[in-house]
Enzyme design. Sequence first.
Site, short mmCIF file in Angstrom:
data_model
loop_
_atom_site.label_atom_id
_atom_site.label_comp_id
_atom_site.label_asym_id
_atom_site.label_seq_id
_atom_site.Cartn_x
_atom_site.Cartn_y
_atom_site.Cartn_z
N SER A 105 1.01 -1.15 -0.14
CA SER A 105 0.23 0.03 0.12
C SER A 105 0.86 1.04 0.10
O SER A 105 2.16 1.07 0.43
CB SER A 105 -0.82 0.08 1.25
OG SER A 105 -0.21 0.00 2.43
N LYS A 106 0.41 2.32 -0.47
CA LYS A 106 1.21 3.62 -0.30
C LYS A 106 1.77 3.78 0.99
O LYS A 106 2.89 4.36 1.03
CB LYS A 106 0.10 4.87 -0.54
CG LYS A 106 -0.37 4.94 -1.78
CD LYS A 106 -0.38 6.51 -2.24
CE LYS A 106 -0.07 6.42 -3.69
NZ LYS A 106 -0.86 7.38 -4.34
#
Length: 475
Positions: A247-248
């Site tokens: 994920s970011k």
Amino acid sequence: MTATPPVVPPVVTRFAPSPTGFLHIGGARTALFSWLYARHTGGVMLLRIEDTDRARSTPEATEAIFEGLRWLGLDWDGEAISQFARAPRHAEVAHEMIARGTAYRCWSSVEEIEAFRETARAEGRPPLFRSPWRDADPATAPDAPYVVRLRAPREGETVVEDVVQGTVTWKNETLDDLILLRSDGTPTYMLAVVVDDHDMGVTHVIRGDDHLTNAARQTLIYRAMGWDVPVFAHIPLIHGPDGAKLSKRHGALGVEAYRDMGYLPEAMRNYLARLGWSHGNDEFFTTEQAISWFDLTHLGKAPARFDFAKLENLSGQHIRAADDAHLLAELEAFLAAQKRPPLTEVQRSQILRAMPGLKERARTLLQIIDMASFILVSPPFAMDEAATKALASVPPETLEKLTSRLRNVTWAASDLETIVRDFAAAEGLGLGKIAQPLRVALSGRTVSLGVFDMMEILGREQSLARLDACIKAGS
Ligand code: GLU
């Protein structure tokens, strides 16, 4: 008898990103592996921009890929190739396949295909579309737009011998007659990749394992043209530290984000190389070592986990290992990328003098900049509460007395320390009671490099000027 040595064709790898607006960290790793393998074998690495999605493929999006690769120091051989520009060649190959009998024209409408699938589902058959045009009499062909489909084998198996995944087998009955050319004559992604890789002479396709199923379909296209299938190496995608999809928050960012966090490109190369490839227990290595060690046999089968703590640790090691002039150059490039003012000559030489101390403590260029702020900013300093308090803890007269003691002394950290120690003792104060306001007067901060080192780095003139300014402001 003389044995003729086998002719080994040079390795040709490629990186084939779709321009999305930035060079994603996963793409950067794919590029790195392709680059390392090409450099290791003395082969070439080509760059192909998969720009067939016209809406996304802006010049800026392509430039972002070049920029990311350049920052990472991954150079490619020759000009970057535009996939879009090669559309006529893709169409030509599709028509050659029709002539060879390995592809055919199909006039089935979307509605017919949907109806076919409905019936298949209702009858409990696999919903793979079987075009009636595959074996139709050419005389019955309508004069209307058509798609070109691959005449995929229906019996037997398609096998991909993948360097990372091993032997992967698909039953041909599960693979459909995929579309090669759309009814407007544009090529599909599957066709374009194969034609381009073949025409570019690519020998090794290294990419994410989200493309593994594509490799089976692409193998069928290679066979349909009678072309050699390249070596495939499908590397597991990068996961987050918890094992879930990246994920970011866990690092799924463009490489420019890592540049902005102040990582050195060599640290990034080292870290990315370790995400899915290993050389014994080596964690820290130089790019030269990576080039000489890199192979495809030590690519990992399990997804690598992105770990910021490890990256930061490696980054610190690379900073310590880097020579001072190189770090200064990286720092200047960083400041320019951040649109911050360039260094003056004086600041440059002060930073060089401070570098041995800075690099011992910093793990990123941002941390170097933070610790070097006493060089980068000039007084009057914006001080926080603690700094203001520390400065006010001695009367300006004490600071003035000390300053006059410092005017005609040898300007070396150890001598300065002796003088300040003696002064503190004479005033009946602990060293800290003097050193802390001195530190704030010189840097505007309560935390900095050693105060005497700082004085030596700033030099007599600047140090005394800063002290005088404080005394003046305080009196
Ligand atoms: N353009 C594809 C991507 O960005 C890669 C295609 C390939 O490597 O074959 O995922």
